[in-house]
Motif scaffolding. Structure first.
Motif, PDB file in Angstrom:
ATOM      1  N   THR B 295       0.831  -1.201   0.000  1.00 44.19           N
ATOM      2  CA  THR B 295       0.000   0.000   0.000  1.00 44.19           C
ATOM      3  C   THR B 295       0.874   1.263   0.000  1.00 44.19           C
ATOM      4  O   THR B 295       0.631   2.201  -0.770  1.00 44.19           O
ATOM      5  CB  THR B 295      -0.923  -0.001   1.236  1.00 44.19           C
ATOM      6  N   SER B 296       1.904   1.250   0.869  1.00 45.81           N
ATOM      7  CA  SER B 296       2.807   2.404   0.899  1.00 45.81           C
ATOM      8  C   SER B 296       3.454   2.597  -0.469  1.00 45.81           C
ATOM      9  O   SER B 296       3.547   3.715  -0.982  1.00 45.81           O
ATOM     10  CB  SER B 296       3.898   2.194   1.952  1.00 45.81           C
ATOM     11  N   GLN B 298       2.402   1.572  -3.450  1.00 42.79           N
ATOM     12  CA  GLN B 298       1.421   1.986  -4.461  1.00 42.79           C
ATOM     13  C   GLN B 298       1.084   3.475  -4.316  1.00 42.79           C
ATOM     14  O   GLN B 298       1.090   4.223  -5.303  1.00 42.79           O
ATOM     15  CB  GLN B 298       0.158   1.147  -4.298  1.00 42.79           C
ATOM     16  N   LEU B 299       0.801   3.896  -3.086  1.00 45.21           N
ATOM     17  CA  LEU B 299       0.425   5.300  -2.858  1.00 45.21           C
ATOM     18  C   LEU B 299       1.579   6.234  -3.220  1.00 45.21           C
ATOM     19  O   LEU B 299       1.381   7.276  -3.860  1.00 45.21           O
ATOM     20  CB  LEU B 299       0.003   5.515  -1.401  1.00 45.21           C
ATOM     21  N   ALA B 300       2.803   5.860  -2.840  1.00 48.02           N
ATOM     22  CA  ALA B 300       3.961   6.715  -3.130  1.00 48.02           C
ATOM     23  C   ALA B 300       4.143   6.845  -4.637  1.00 48.02           C
ATOM     24  O   ALA B 300       4.314   7.959  -5.172  1.00 48.02           O
ATOM     25  CB  ALA B 300       5.216   6.132  -2.482  1.00 48.02           C
ATOM     26  N   GLN B 302       1.914   6.270  -7.075  1.00 43.77           N
ATOM     27  CA  GLN B 302       0.785   6.976  -7.702  1.00 43.77           C
ATOM     28  C   GLN B 302       0.917   8.485  -7.495  1.00 43.77           C
ATOM     29  O   GLN B 302       0.629   9.267  -8.395  1.00 43.77           O
ATOM     30  CB  GLN B 302      -0.538   6.485  -7.110  1.00 43.77           C
ATOM     31  N   SER B 303       1.355   8.846  -6.305  1.00 44.12           N
ATOM     32  CA  SER B 303       1.481  10.263  -6.007  1.00 44.12           C
ATOM     33  C   SER B 303       2.537  10.917  -6.897  1.00 44.12           C
ATOM     34  O   SER B 303       2.318  11.989  -7.464  1.00 44.12           O
ATOM     35  CB  SER B 303       1.836  10.435  -4.527  1.00 44.12           C
ATOM     36  N   SER B 306       1.307  11.046 -10.556  1.00 45.10           N
ATOM     37  CA  SER B 306       0.235  12.004 -10.827  1.00 45.10           C
ATOM     38  C   SER B 306       0.745  13.453 -10.761  1.00 45.10           C
ATOM     39  O   SER B 306      -0.030  14.385 -10.897  1.00 45.10           O
ATOM     40  CB  SER B 306      -0.886  11.810  -9.809  1.00 45.10           C
ATOM     41  N   ASP B 308       1.433  15.132  -8.351  1.00 46.32           N
ATOM     42  CA  ASP B 308       0.970  15.827  -7.165  1.00 46.32           C
ATOM     43  C   ASP B 308       2.156  16.458  -6.446  1.00 46.32           C
ATOM     44  O   ASP B 308       2.039  17.487  -5.803  1.00 46.32           O
ATOM     45  CB  ASP B 308       0.357  14.812  -6.170  1.00 46.32           C
ATOM     46  N   VAL B 309       3.264  15.716  -6.495  1.00 45.19           N
ATOM     47  CA  VAL B 309       4.422  16.116  -5.706  1.00 45.19           C
ATOM     48  C   VAL B 309       5.617  16.254  -6.624  1.00 45.19           C
ATOM     49  O   VAL B 309       5.660  15.670  -7.708  1.00 45.19           O
ATOM     50  CB  VAL B 309       4.735  15.049  -4.638  1.00 45.19           C
ATOM     51  N   THR B 313      10.013  16.313  -2.039  1.00 46.47           N
ATOM     52  CA  THR B 313       8.925  15.437  -1.608  1.00 46.47           C
ATOM     53  C   THR B 313       8.891  14.182  -2.475  1.00 46.47           C
ATOM     54  O   THR B 313       8.795  13.056  -1.987  1.00 46.47           O
ATOM     55  CB  THR B 313       7.581  16.164  -1.702  1.00 46.47           C
ATOM     56  N   ARG B 316      11.707  11.930  -1.568  1.00 50.89           N
ATOM     57  CA  ARG B 316      11.474  11.203  -0.315  1.00 50.89           C
ATOM     58  C   ARG B 316      10.476  10.059  -0.535  1.00 50.89           C
ATOM     59  O   ARG B 316      10.649   8.962  -0.031  1.00 50.89           O
ATOM     60  CB  ARG B 316      10.945  12.165   0.763  1.00 50.89           C
ATOM     61  N   LEU B 317       9.442  10.350  -1.337  1.00 47.78           N
ATOM     62  CA  LEU B 317       8.438   9.310  -1.612  1.00 47.78           C
ATOM     63  C   LEU B 317       9.062   8.140  -2.382  1.00 47.78           C
ATOM     64  O   LEU B 317       8.767   6.965  -2.106  1.00 47.78           O
ATOM     65  CB  LEU B 317       7.254   9.886  -2.376  1.00 47.78           C
ATOM     66  N   LEU B 320      11.014   6.120  -0.003  1.00 41.33           N
ATOM     67  CA  LEU B 320      10.118   5.256   0.787  1.00 41.33           C
ATOM     68  C   LEU B 320       9.642   4.071  -0.053  1.00 41.33           C
ATOM     69  O   LEU B 320       9.529   2.949   0.425  1.00 41.33           O
ATOM     70  CB  LEU B 320       8.923   6.066   1.304  1.00 41.33           C
TER      71      LEU B 320
END
Lengths: 124, 506
Positions: B295-296, B298-300, B302-303, B306, B308-309, B313, B316-317, B320
């Protein structure tokens, strides 16, 4: 009207990396993100005056679990109205009645689903 | 000796009558013989010889009772029937006479004492073998009973009113160490003396007129018994008891065996169900453990994708995200280890190495992680412990034990110790956490076990299982105990093998 405060999110999850990822992502979307590693820490933050628009809650945690946290929260009239979104690896059937009426996103979680759910549930 | 062989003492009969007698006896088909006072056969007639097929020479001079086909009847005739009072009219008797070819004839004998010296007795017999079916069947019945009793694992006995055995028969007697009839005359309470055997009580009830059925054990064998009051013919008076015991030892043992195997089957089923439940729980935990880093990740991703970041940032994502792939790899490695261990495919790659050095190395690798968890780690490994082992696997032992200590005793002090004890090396990881209950200590090294299974300690509960498997593959052991002063102490002992030992190994 003054410009609105950034909506505040409390992330309760024992996984350090998951908390870090949500902090980065939601922070970048303009949320004020706070984190707690278990239910006990979350209750302490809430009773110290942190008033989030929504709580993102994991269920399986060492210390105070998500189920126990939810019981405490519903029992406390000051906290009972804060919307809770459960993020957990378990299937929805595992969510017992002790949680009360509640929304749930099972892991793994899609980013768009997550942000849509937060916008819908968060207290204005 | 008359040439006819008719057993009539010629001295005592008028010559003129002799022929008539001889013909009459022959025409009647009478068997005749004479014996002296000692029972020795003096003369026999042709009817007897023809019917029995016996040789005259074999009979004359023999004892009368030797004609009996049955040893019991021989004895009876010798001891009871033959010592007769000759001055009165002696009663007749029935004797089964042996015949050639193993056959026998049932003959009814009349006894005629003859006057004169030396004293002789005339016996005249009628062959009843074919003439009296009722009598024959009675005899056959008796044979049948005898044969049955001789085959059955049973004991048949009778007692009189004083509970003295009056008869005993059956193949079952042999298992009791007595022969047929041997118990006759023995009082029941003497036979069962010194025991509190219930048989005596049951016999008393039978004497009181009751039919008693019961199961007993006697001399290590199990019997099913029926005991019936014995009544005089045409009379209600109970004159004794008759009992039949069937030896059911084999059946009882077979039933016990069947019960045992049923129980074993039930146990095996319970164990299998427990193993299935443990596996189901493991799969559910494993899925949860895989979902979390997934989940971490996938979210990182996707972010970042997209947009978004960006900038720091995003960096760092991605960092992670990369860390989550490492976690996933470790989890998958654990799963594969367990599956390999389960199919006994753990192959050691032994080489010479110093475990003290390894401990310092592992300690250094863990120190940043311990620092973040606010836990202090001290390595005690000053003396080199050199031997032959699979260094990577021993690294895994130390890694799993330290990971375990960090999970269950965060914020405390953890010690990693390596030292030689005789020809073994002892690796110890002790913490000052909540410790381990005795109940859990017994199965902590089992597969899929971990403390407080509903809680979430970020592992699959496989670490300690893998530790034990590696230790055992090295011929060593793994154990957990309470640390003096609180906390848990995990220890692994391995033999210190040399290169020479290894090459000797098959």
């Amino acid at each position: 009207l003054t410009s609105p405060e950034p909506p505040r999110v409390l992330v309760v999850d024992d996984d350090e990396d998951f908390r870090a990822v949500l902090s980065e992502i939601l922070g970048a979307r303009g949320y004020d993100v706070h984190t707690a590693a278990d239910g006990g820490e979350a209750l302490a933050l809430l009773r110290a005056g942190l008033s989030p628009s929504i709580i993102l809650l994991d269920l399986r945690m060492p210390g105070m679990s998500g189920w126990q946290f939810r019981r405490e929260q519903r029992r406390d009239p000051e906290l009972a109205d804060i919307p809770v979104l459960v993020l957990s690896g378990g299937s929805p059937q595992h969510v017992s009645s002790t949680l009360g009426s509640i929304d749930m996103l099972p892991k793994p979680i899609d980013l768009d689903d997550l942000t849509a759910m937060i916008s819908r549930l968060a207290k204005p | 000796m008359p040439e006819s062989g008719v057993a009539v003492s010629v001295e005592h009969e008028p010559d003129s009558d002799l022929g008539i007698w001889r013909r009459a006896v022959s025409a009647l088909g009478l068997w005749t013989l004479t014996v002296d006072a000692a029972g020795t056969i003096c003369e026999v007639n042709d009817v007897l010889l023809d019917a029995s097929g016996l040789e005259r020479a074999a009979i004359t001079g023999a004892k009368l009772w030797e004609l009996a086909a049955d040893p019991h009847e021989q004895a009876l005739l010798r001891d009871r029937v033959f010592p007769m009072e000759l001055d009165e009219a002696p009663p007749g008797f029935i004797l089964r006479v042996k015949a050639a070819g193993g056959e026998s004839h049932v003959v009814e004998w009349g006894v005629v004492p003859l006057d004169g010296e030396p004293r002789r007795i005339l016996l005249a017999g009628v062959d009843r073998t074919s003439g009296t079916p009722g009598f024959e069947s009675l005899q056959n019945d008796r044979d049948w009973y005898r044969k049955l009793l001789g085959q059955l694992p049973a004991v048949l006995w009778t007692t009189d009113r004083d509970l003295v055995f009056t008869a005993s028969a059956g193949a079952g007697l042999a298992l009791l160490g007595v022969g047929e009839g041997q118990l006759v005359g023995v009082p029941l309470d003497r036979y069962f003396a010194g025991t509190d055997d219930p048989n005596i009580g049951h016999h008393r009830r039978a004497l009181a007129g009751e039919t008693v059925r019961y199961d007993t054990e006697w001399l290590g064998r199990a019997y099913q018994t029926v005991l019936v009051p014995l009544r005089a013919a045409g009379d209600d008076e109970v004159i004794g008891t008759i009992g039949l015991s069937i030896d059911i030892t084999d059946r009882v043992r077979a039933e016990a065996e069947r019960d045992r195997s049923l129980e074993a089957e039930r146990d095996a089923r319970v164990r299998a169900e427990q193993a299935l439940r443990a596996r189901d729980e493991f799969i559910s935990i494993a899925a949860h453990e895989l979902y979390t880093p997934m989940t971490s990740l996938q979210l990182a991703l996707q972010s970042v994708l997209s947009r978004d970041v960006e900038g720091d940032t995003a960096k760092r994502l991605l960092g992670l995200a990369e860390k989550q792939t490492q976690r996933l790899l470790r989890l998958i490695q654990d799963l594969l280890d367990v599956s390999r261990i389960h199919t006994r495919q753990m192959h050691l790659r032994p080489s010479e190495g110093d475990l003290a050095e390894l401990a310092r190395h592992v300690g250094a690798r863990f120190s940043p992680e311990f620092e973040r968890a606010d836990t202090s780690l001290t390595v005690h490994a000053d003396e080199a412990v050199v031997g032959v082992w699979d260094i990577e696997r021993i690294d895994q032992i130390m890694t799993n034990l330290l990971t375990n200590a960090m999970r269950h005793a965060p914020g405390t002090t953890v010690d990693l110790e390596v030292h030689a004890v005789g020809d073994r090396v002892r690796i110890t990881v002790s913490d000052r956490g909540p410790g381990v209950t005795d109940d859990f200590a017994a199965r902590i090294f089992d597969r899929f076990e971990r403390a407080a299974s509903t809680e979430h300690h970020g592992g699959l509960g496989l670490g300690l299982y893998i530790v034990r498997q590696i230790a055992e593959a090295h011929g060593g052991t793994a154990a957990v105990s309470a640390r003096p002063g609180g906390g848990a102490e995990f220890s692994v002992e391995l033999p210190i093998a040399s290169e020479a030992d290894e090459s000797e190994a098959p």
